[in-house]
Write a protein that holds these residues in place. Sequence first.
Motif, PDB file in Angstrom:
ATOM      1  N   ARG A 178      77.042  42.810   9.617  1.00  0.00           N
ATOM      2  CA  ARG A 178      76.238  43.122  10.659  1.00  0.00           C
ATOM      3  C   ARG A 178      76.241  44.437  11.257  1.00  0.00           C
ATOM      4  N   ASP A 179      75.216  44.997  11.337  1.00  0.00           N
ATOM      5  CA  ASP A 179      75.275  46.830  11.738  1.00  0.00           C
ATOM      6  C   ASP A 179      75.797  46.829  13.107  1.00  0.00           C
ATOM      7  N   HIS A 180      76.262  47.996  13.310  1.00  0.00           N
ATOM      8  CA  HIS A 180      76.986  48.469  14.356  1.00  0.00           C
ATOM      9  C   HIS A 180      76.416  48.070  15.713  1.00  0.00           C
ATOM     10  N   GLU A 181      75.270  48.190  15.948  1.00  0.00           N
ATOM     11  CA  GLU A 181      74.235  48.073  17.277  1.00  0.00           C
ATOM     12  C   GLU A 181      74.313  46.423  17.672  1.00  0.00           C
ATOM     13  N   THR A 182      74.385  45.756  16.460  1.00  0.00           N
ATOM     14  CA  THR A 182      74.248  44.249  16.888  1.00  0.00           C
ATOM     15  C   THR A 182      75.583  43.924  17.317  1.00  0.00           C
ATOM     16  N   LEU A 183      76.782  44.450  16.385  1.00  0.00           N
ATOM     17  CA  LEU A 183      78.088  44.027  17.085  1.00  0.00           C
ATOM     18  C   LEU A 183      78.259  44.347  18.301  1.00  0.00           C
ATOM     19  N   GLN A 184      77.829  45.745  18.734  1.00  0.00           N
ATOM     20  CA  GLN A 184      78.080  46.183  20.169  1.00  0.00           C
ATOM     21  C   GLN A 184      77.417  45.489  21.204  1.00  0.00           C
ATOM     22  N   ALA A 185      76.103  45.127  20.872  1.00  0.00           N
ATOM     23  CA  ALA A 185      75.437  44.344  21.580  1.00  0.00           C
ATOM     24  C   ALA A 185      75.975  42.897  22.123  1.00  0.00           C
ATOM     25  N   ILE A 186      76.683  42.166  21.033  1.00  0.00           N
ATOM     26  CA  ILE A 186      77.435  40.941  21.197  1.00  0.00           C
ATOM     27  C   ILE A 186      78.554  41.371  22.089  1.00  0.00           C
ATOM     28  N   TYR A 187      79.489  42.331  21.875  1.00  0.00           N
ATOM     29  CA  TYR A 187      80.481  42.315  22.689  1.00  0.00           C
ATOM     30  C   TYR A 187      80.323  42.618  24.227  1.00  0.00           C
ATOM     31  N   LYS A 188      79.156  43.547  24.104  1.00  0.00           N
ATOM     32  CA  LYS A 188      78.887  44.090  25.424  1.00  0.00           C
ATOM     33  C   LYS A 188      78.356  43.278  26.340  1.00  0.00           C
ATOM     34  N   GLY A 189      77.536  42.156  25.922  1.00  0.00           N
ATOM     35  CA  GLY A 189      77.074  40.986  26.572  1.00  0.00           C
ATOM     36  C   GLY A 189      78.057  40.185  27.034  1.00  0.00           C
ATOM     37  N   PHE A 190      79.346  40.365  26.571  1.00  0.00           N
ATOM     38  CA  PHE A 190      80.450  39.531  26.985  1.00  0.00           C
ATOM     39  C   PHE A 190      80.930  40.040  28.374  1.00  0.00           C
ATOM     40  N   ASN A 191      81.159  38.976  29.335  1.00  0.00           N
ATOM     41  CA  ASN A 191      81.801  39.448  30.773  1.00  0.00           C
ATOM     42  C   ASN A 191      82.907  38.481  31.002  1.00  0.00           C
ATOM     43  N   ASN A 192      84.008  39.277  30.761  1.00  0.00           N
ATOM     44  CA  ASN A 192      85.530  38.644  30.851  1.00  0.00           C
ATOM     45  C   ASN A 192      85.742  37.814  32.215  1.00  0.00           C
ATOM     46  N   GLN A 193      85.486  38.390  33.291  1.00  0.00           N
ATOM     47  CA  GLN A 193      85.762  37.859  34.650  1.00  0.00           C
ATOM     48  C   GLN A 193      84.810  36.280  34.671  1.00  0.00           C
ATOM     49  N   GLU A 194      83.508  36.586  34.396  1.00  0.00           N
ATOM     50  CA  GLU A 194      82.529  35.547  34.421  1.00  0.00           C
ATOM     51  C   GLU A 194      83.141  34.266  33.337  1.00  0.00           C
ATOM     52  N   LEU A 204      86.262  33.782  32.268  1.00  0.00           N
ATOM     53  CA  LEU A 204      87.477  33.180  32.913  1.00  0.00           C
ATOM     54  C   LEU A 204      87.166  32.323  34.323  1.00  0.00           C
ATOM     55  N   ALA A 205      86.138  32.607  34.865  1.00  0.00           N
ATOM     56  CA  ALA A 205      85.661  31.860  36.019  1.00  0.00           C
ATOM     57  C   ALA A 205      85.080  30.359  35.544  1.00  0.00           C
ATOM     58  N   ARG A 206      84.540  30.655  34.035  1.00  0.00           N
ATOM     59  CA  ARG A 206      83.813  29.336  33.591  1.00  0.00           C
ATOM     60  C   ARG A 206      85.173  28.615  33.138  1.00  0.00           C
ATOM     61  N   MET A 207      86.093  29.123  32.706  1.00  0.00           N
ATOM     62  CA  MET A 207      87.278  28.094  32.126  1.00  0.00           C
ATOM     63  C   MET A 207      88.030  27.509  33.313  1.00  0.00           C
ATOM     64  N   ILE A 208      88.007  28.392  34.567  1.00  0.00           N
ATOM     65  CA  ILE A 208      88.618  27.567  35.593  1.00  0.00           C
ATOM     66  C   ILE A 208      87.852  26.617  36.446  1.00  0.00           C
ATOM     67  N   GLU A 209      86.560  26.775  36.315  1.00  0.00           N
ATOM     68  CA  GLU A 209      85.738  25.801  36.675  1.00  0.00           C
ATOM     69  C   GLU A 209      85.849  24.538  35.679  1.00  0.00           C
ATOM     70  N   LEU A 210      85.755  24.745  34.370  1.00  0.00           N
ATOM     71  CA  LEU A 210      86.281  23.662  33.604  1.00  0.00           C
ATOM     72  C   LEU A 210      87.334  22.978  33.902  1.00  0.00           C
ATOM     73  N   ILE A 211      88.358  23.679  34.081  1.00  0.00           N
ATOM     74  CA  ILE A 211      89.692  23.020  34.359  1.00  0.00           C
ATOM     75  C   ILE A 211      89.331  21.991  35.706  1.00  0.00           C
ATOM     76  N   LEU A 212      88.729  22.654  36.989  1.00  0.00           N
ATOM     77  CA  LEU A 212      88.655  21.758  37.857  1.00  0.00           C
ATOM     78  C   LEU A 212      87.707  20.514  37.741  1.00  0.00           C
ATOM     79  N   ARG A 213      86.708  20.575  36.920  1.00  0.00           N
ATOM     80  CA  ARG A 213      85.763  19.431  36.481  1.00  0.00           C
ATOM     81  C   ARG A 213      86.763  18.420  35.829  1.00  0.00           C
TER      82      ARG A 213
END
Length: 259
Positions: free
Chosen positions: A216-232, A234-243
């Motif tokens: 995949r081209d550089h822009e597509t790869l960058q868009a994929i990882y820049k669209g990722f929010n780590n804190q969010e 992690l919060a989803r993982m913690i929510e999942l543990i709670l559920r």
Amino acid sequence: MEEIPRDHPRYVSLMIRRRLVEGFRAGIVVPEGLLAHGRGEALDYILGEETQPPAQQAVKAAAALMLSSQHPVISVNGNTVALAVDEVVRLSKLVPAKIEVNLFHRSGERISKIKQLLENHGAADVLGDDELVEIPGLSSLRRLVSRRGIFAADCVLVPLEDGDRAEKLVSMGKKIIAIDLNPFSRTSRAATITIVDNVVRAMPNLCRAVEELKGRDHETLQAIYKGFNNQENLARMIELILRRLERLAGLDGLKWGAA
Ligand code: PTJ
């Protein structure tokens, strides 16, 4: 060692423990690594011992980040090679990325044993004991890194890490991908991308994601990882543990207790 019956309900978990014990007897894993695994497997048990959707999203972002980096490095310790040596070597060839041995309980003997194991599994040019320089402000022996490897890296994959090095690497401007079953750990919070999953599942998943995204081209790869929010994530993982705990609390405890 005694045979573990294949039909044992905890077969996979017992086999993972066995690999670590074998690694310990071979001088690759430290006793502290066995303790660290205990913490990890307790969290894995709560997570259902399977890859959860947020972890799979983190894997995709991590694959995109590694592929779009100039100088990605896979940092390995005793536990990581005991559990996923083939996947470490495979990932290093797929990306491609350098492999560096970086130990918290550092000894020359362990470094050469781990290098040897990686080389026996097909790795070439494993770093960790040459041209060493220090990560500024870090007092543990993990501060000693290769000038050609972690020191020069723009992206470092750190499976099973102990907190402060990840923080220091981030403050040096590097992007950090952590694999850690503990979504509360300092490593998980400091990393650019944290895959909250067992290294035995996360590493093959990462190899597959790299295979899928390669080309995949550089822009597509960058868009994929820049669209990722780590804190969010992690919060989803913690929510999942709670559920999951809520669900389990509604069941007969005797049904789901581990052997
Ligand atoms: O080989 P060395 O000398 O570099 O030492 C390695 C250990 C693991 C002993 C060292 O890095 C250490 O003390 O690590 P910590 O601080 O115990 O952190 C290890 C983290 O990995 C904890 O958050 C565990 O929950 C997590 N963990 C343990 N086993 C796994 C795991 N995460 C993913 N997969 C696992 N199998």
